[in-house]
Enzyme design. Sequence first.
Site, PDB file in Angstrom:
ATOM      1  N   GLY A  21      20.339  43.049 -18.480  1.00  0.00           N
ATOM      2  CA  GLY A  21      20.537  42.578 -19.845  1.00  0.00           C
ATOM      3  C   GLY A  21      20.419  41.073 -19.902  1.00  0.00           C
ATOM      4  N   LYS A  22      20.309  40.534 -21.066  1.00  0.00           N
ATOM      5  CA  LYS A  22      20.325  39.076 -21.245  1.00  0.00           C
ATOM      6  C   LYS A  22      20.591  38.794 -22.712  1.00  0.00           C
ATOM      7  CE  LYS A  22      19.560  35.554 -18.424  1.00  0.00           C
ATOM      8  NZ  LYS A  22      19.715  35.473 -16.961  1.00  0.00           N
TER       9      LYS A  22
END
Length: 422
Positions: free
Chosen positions: A111-112
């Site tokens: 994720g980011k």
Amino acid sequence: MAHVKSKTIPISVFGNVLKLLDSAASKMKVDPALMEYIKQPRRSTIVKLPVLMDNGDFKMFTGYRVQHSIVRGPAKGGIRFHPNVSLDEVQALASWMTWKCSVAKIPFGGGKGGIICDPRKLSKKELERLTRRYTADLIDVFGPAVDIPAPDVGTNAQTMAWIMDTYSMHKGHTASSVVTGKPLEIGGSLGRVEATGRGVMFTIRECCQNIGMDLNGASVAVQGFGNVGSVAAMLLAEEGAVITYVSDQYGAIHNPDGIDIPKLMKHIEKRKKVVGFRGAKKCKQEEVLFSKVDILVPAALENQITKANVRKVRAKVIGEGANGPITPEADAILHKKGVTVIPDILCNAGGVIVSYFEWVQDNMGYFWEEAEVNRRLEIKMVEAYKDVQEMSHSEDVSLRLAAYMIAIKRVVAILELRGIYA
Ligand code: NAD
């Protein structure tokens, strides 16, 4: 393919990841439809955030959170505060996290997140309100078992503390494992700050053993003397390596007999830049990348070694402390030249490995001594290096391609067991 328009990332990083995935997949037997599925981010959320500024006005900000994959576990990855943040960039960085966590064999997906803002132009109170509003708007996206943020460019342990507190207030109980990279007092892990640089050292040490290069006495150039570069330089020097070149964004220094890294770190504390350090001479920044050294550690920015300059590189081993410092075209040329490149998703995985340890410790409510964290990190890094090395040898491919092949194989293996809920 997404194209990232950014001053700091002029080449599409997401495009680079997709190219690598396609190259790796071409060497494997993977169902193309499955491949298409695991290449795409599973969920991208955009939030519009009104924030009360110190002068009493409201200002609108845009934030993103991308969960690239949750196949191997909760999405894991940092939050970036920077004026050039874009959805495409965040998607690329989220994808990278999926493959890094898979190579490191930790039970996380990728994720980011990011907010388009210049944190240097916001007061501490404005940053706090922005962070809390972002967290509140994403309250159902985040979660210790779902999506676990961490610091990235422009964010730090304080940002994580605000996220943890906001999330906990909404849920009605303290949920320290919702973020990693927290201050120690609220559930951070010992050894986290040094983890990435330490991991860089472990993989370089393993690589040297593998190719028959003596790390003791090997010359090393380090581009970037921040969190990753300075710790990697210090630990490599402790292994007997001679650090001959160091650079930062302001300039570069050189000493053929070796730069005293602990002294340079003290100098940096006061002066903030490497130039001016008495134990070395000033040199041109580009000399760091192109000098004749045994080992080069790019630990600053993306896209530093490109098709245009790769022929000037004279190092025998490159350990990618930074994410994406070599473009795919340059990487292919280095491979042909016989340069051993330890790829970013392996070389700098130490940070996310200790983030995983932080999450484990928070969930247990029991915290390890620093030596225990470092011992466990070494086991994970050495294992990851060996897995990649073996794949590289058996398939006759570069370490980078081998790392992506392993990462894809592990995601696909889990998907095959779980099945696709289609
Ligand atoms: P940092 O901000 O602490 O340090 C960056 C360093 O690079 C600074 O010394 C800066 O002066 C230098 N720099 C910037 N532009 C430069 C240039 N043109 N030439 C030479 N030096 C330059 O950042 P960091 O945390 O050390 O991260 C460095 C890289 O490692 C980034 O690519 C980051 O994404 C990656 N990375 C960091 C971690 C982590 O845990 N910190 C984990 C994985 C990957």
